[in-house]
Enzyme design. Structure first.
Site, PDB file in Angstrom:
ATOM      1  N   GLY A  18      13.187  29.735  26.379  1.00 52.85           N
ATOM      2  CA  GLY A  18      12.315  29.552  27.418  1.00 52.85           C
ATOM      3  C   GLY A  18      11.178  28.837  26.604  1.00 52.85           C
ATOM      4  O   GLY A  18      12.009  27.299  26.200  1.00 52.85           O
ATOM      5  N   SER A  19       9.962  29.059  26.264  1.00 53.34           N
ATOM      6  CA  SER A  19       9.071  28.270  24.859  1.00 53.34           C
ATOM      7  C   SER A  19       9.279  27.429  24.127  1.00 53.34           C
ATOM      8  O   SER A  19       9.963  29.044  23.275  1.00 53.34           O
ATOM      9  CB  SER A  19       8.166  28.940  25.564  1.00 53.34           C
ATOM     10  OG  SER A  19       6.377  28.123  24.710  1.00 53.34           O
ATOM     11  N   SER A  20       9.056  26.921  23.849  1.00 52.56           N
ATOM     12  CA  SER A  20       9.278  26.220  22.696  1.00 52.56           C
ATOM     13  C   SER A  20       8.324  26.965  21.452  1.00 52.56           C
ATOM     14  O   SER A  20       8.351  27.217  19.975  1.00 52.56           O
ATOM     15  CB  SER A  20       8.782  24.926  22.298  1.00 52.56           C
ATOM     16  OG  SER A  20       8.127  24.730  22.721  1.00 52.56           O
ATOM     17  N   VAL A  21       7.239  27.533  22.139  1.00 54.64           N
ATOM     18  CA  VAL A  21       6.199  28.583  21.026  1.00 54.64           C
ATOM     19  C   VAL A  21       6.644  29.366  20.714  1.00 54.64           C
ATOM     20  O   VAL A  21       6.228  29.907  20.168  1.00 54.64           O
ATOM     21  CB  VAL A  21       4.546  28.000  21.887  1.00 54.64           C
ATOM     22  CG1 VAL A  21       3.856  29.068  21.186  1.00 54.64           C
ATOM     23  CG2 VAL A  21       4.596  26.772  22.452  1.00 54.64           C
TER      24      VAL A  21
END
Lengths: 149, 386
Positions: free
Chosen positions: A65-68
């Site tokens: 999922g998210s790169s963050v």
């Protein structure tokens, strides 16, 4: 009585850490599934809801999922609720590697064979939550220990 | 991973602490992905901007980086928490800290695009150019449709690449790794952008490889559907590229039929109805804005509607009269932010929303604790306009 097992691992981020084993068979989306203030896994899809990452050696396939998610790992460390160490079992994704690198969380990779060794060890020794793992990525080794049975 | 003498100097701190931290990140990724060397990149797109997601620790990290860090390549920036020119009713503390994050990025030389669709507002480099995209939907789209090359980067790896102009040469950056070893075989009629989003979410969740084939999708898939497909893949997995292809005899296959589509929808569709309609996760581009405008035909929404788009798309649509027309239809526009993880939509204000985005649906439910009714654009306009 005391059981010990030693498993070789590949160093990704250097360091030595000890903690209780937290094993997830499913990948983790750090941004969507983890509370950075408490360290709790907040969704059920990972298969270990109501578990807390704080102080654990987290063994999981990889993050998704998210790169963050890399900042989520950093926030966990800043808030003193991060895992003491992490071990990826499928692949070490860029989010986990960069998050651990900047947070100084020891990180290692084990291949399928080593993962099977780990799972077999858990089967023999019983409840994973009672097991203590020492991850020494500089030595390239994982030590598994159950204090008493 | 082999480092040149100059890269070794950067790692050891000769070029400042920010550059050293960047090389520490790149070295760890090099170890993780078995890279032999670093290669130059020409464009970095950085995520980790929204104060709602990176919090105080992220702000503190960026304060440190901005003390002596400077980007070495063109670098664009993901959305922040709200519209810079239309301040919402958030706490003064949130607004001040969000602006401080924005200032830190600008100080190191990042272009303040505040967009998760940089490919729609900046020129695309020539085919085969190595870039470093953190936004997961943009990374997947870059590899799969824009003919530029990136790994599915993290917020920190893309920032490290921005600060050094380099990235580990591994995984999807190597040509041999850009051929799928597994294929999703679509057996459904993909009728709209939501259907593509569901297929993407299933694909990301199912395929554990960096590159996957997807068979039996139209050659003329529109941009909204491609963005939905890429965003779905980016949300649920670690896959960084899809290749639209015909089924191959020699590749492992996974079928995607009606059953798989319904199961994916059941996982993401958590409400029958909603209090608010949102479009834009990823943000809405000009083509999609025009499509909404055309389908509305001057009708009015029966529920509040927010459209999230880049500032540049808003300005262009304003010139064409599209903004004024849609505002008369009841639309509120929010630039610089995105439905996904915005602090403007949370459980204090809304129990449920209506959207056509699987990415918004996932993060609204998991992070913002808001339920989501998933519907296609056409269904939303049919069901919620007069």
């Amino acid at each position: 009585m005391r059981f010990d097992l030693e498993i070789k691992c590949k160093k990704i981020v250097g360091g030595r850490a000890t903690g209780k084993l937290l094993l997830s068979k499913k990948p983790i989306n750090f941004l969507g599934m983890v509370n950075t203030r408490s360290g709790e896994i907040t969704t059920t899809s990972s298969g270990f809801e109501r578990q807390n990452l704080k102080g654990k050696i987290l063994v999981f396939p990889n993050s998704i999922g998210s790169s963050v998610g890399a900042y989520t790992i950093y926030s966990l460390k800043s808030n003193s609720v991060a895992p003491n160490g992490m071990i990826c079992t499928n692949n070490v994704d860029i989010t986990t590697a960069s998050g651990c690198a900047i947070s100084n969380i020891p990180l290692a990779f084990i291949d399928n064979q080593r993962y099977d060794d780990l799972v077999n060890c858990i089967r023999i020794l019983g409840e994973p939550k009672e097991m203590e793992i020492t991850l020494d990525t500089e030595e390239g080794k994982i030590f598994i220990e159950r204090k008493s049975i | 991973m082999h480092l040149t003498r100059d890269e070794e100097k950067g790692l050891s701190g000769e070029y400042g602490e920010a550059t050293s931290a960047a090389y520490r990140i790149l070295v760890a990724i090099g170890e993780a992905t078995d890279a032999e060397k670093l290669v130059p990149i020409k464009w970095a797109h950085v995520s980790g901007v929204n104060y709602n997601t990176i919090g105080d620790s992220g702000l503190e990290f960026l304060r440190e980086i901005s003390k002596d860090g400077k980007v070495r390549v063109n670098t664009s920036l993901n959305p922040m928490g709200f519209d810079r020119e239309n301040l919402p009713e958030l706490s003064p503390e949130f607004i001040e800290k969000q602006f401080e994050i924005a200032r830190a990025y600008e100080k190191i030389g990042v272009t303040p695009t505040f967009s998760c669709i940089p490919y729609e507002i900046l020129p695309i480099p020539e085919d085969g150019t190595q870039v470093s995209f953190a936004e997961s939907s943009a990374a997947v789209l870059a590899n799969s449709h824009l003919n530029i090359i990136t790994n599915k980067e993290s917020a920190l790896s893309a920032l490290a690449s921005a600060l050094t102009g380099k990235s580990p040469y591994s995984d999807l950056r190597i040509n041999e790794n850009r051929s799928p070893m597994v294929e999703i075989v679509n057996e459904t009629d993909l009728e709209n952008e939501l259907d593509y989003g569901l297929l993407g979410y299933f694909t990301g969740k199912t395929i554990q490889k960096s590159c996957t084939g997807i068979c039996n999708i139209s050659d003329n898939t529109d941009m909204w559907s491609l963005k939905s497909l890429a965003a779905g893949i980016g949300t649920s997995g670690s896959c960084g590229m899809f290749q639209h292809k015909k089924p191959s005899k020699f590749t492992e296959k996974v079928n995607y039929g009606k059953k798989e589509m319904n199961e994916t929808r059941d996982e993401l569709n958590t409400s029958e109805d909603g209090q608010l309609i949102t479009f834009g996760s990823p943000q809405i581009g000009f083509e999609e804005m025009s499509k909404i405008h055309t389908l509305m035909e001057g009708k009015k929404f029966t529920k509040p509607c927010k459209i999230f788009c880049p500032k540049s798309v808003f300005c262009k649509a304003k010139q064409y009269g599209i903004i004024d027309s849609l505002q008369r239809s009841g639309v509120e526009f929010i630039s610089d932010a995105c439905t996904c993880l915005t602090p403007l939509i949370d459980k204090k204000n809304y129990d449920s929303i209506i959207t056509n985005s699987v990415k918004a649906s996932y993060y609204m439910k998991t992070s913002n604790k808001v339920s989501v009714a998933l519907m296609s654009l056409k269904s939303i306009i049919k069901g919620y306009t007069v």
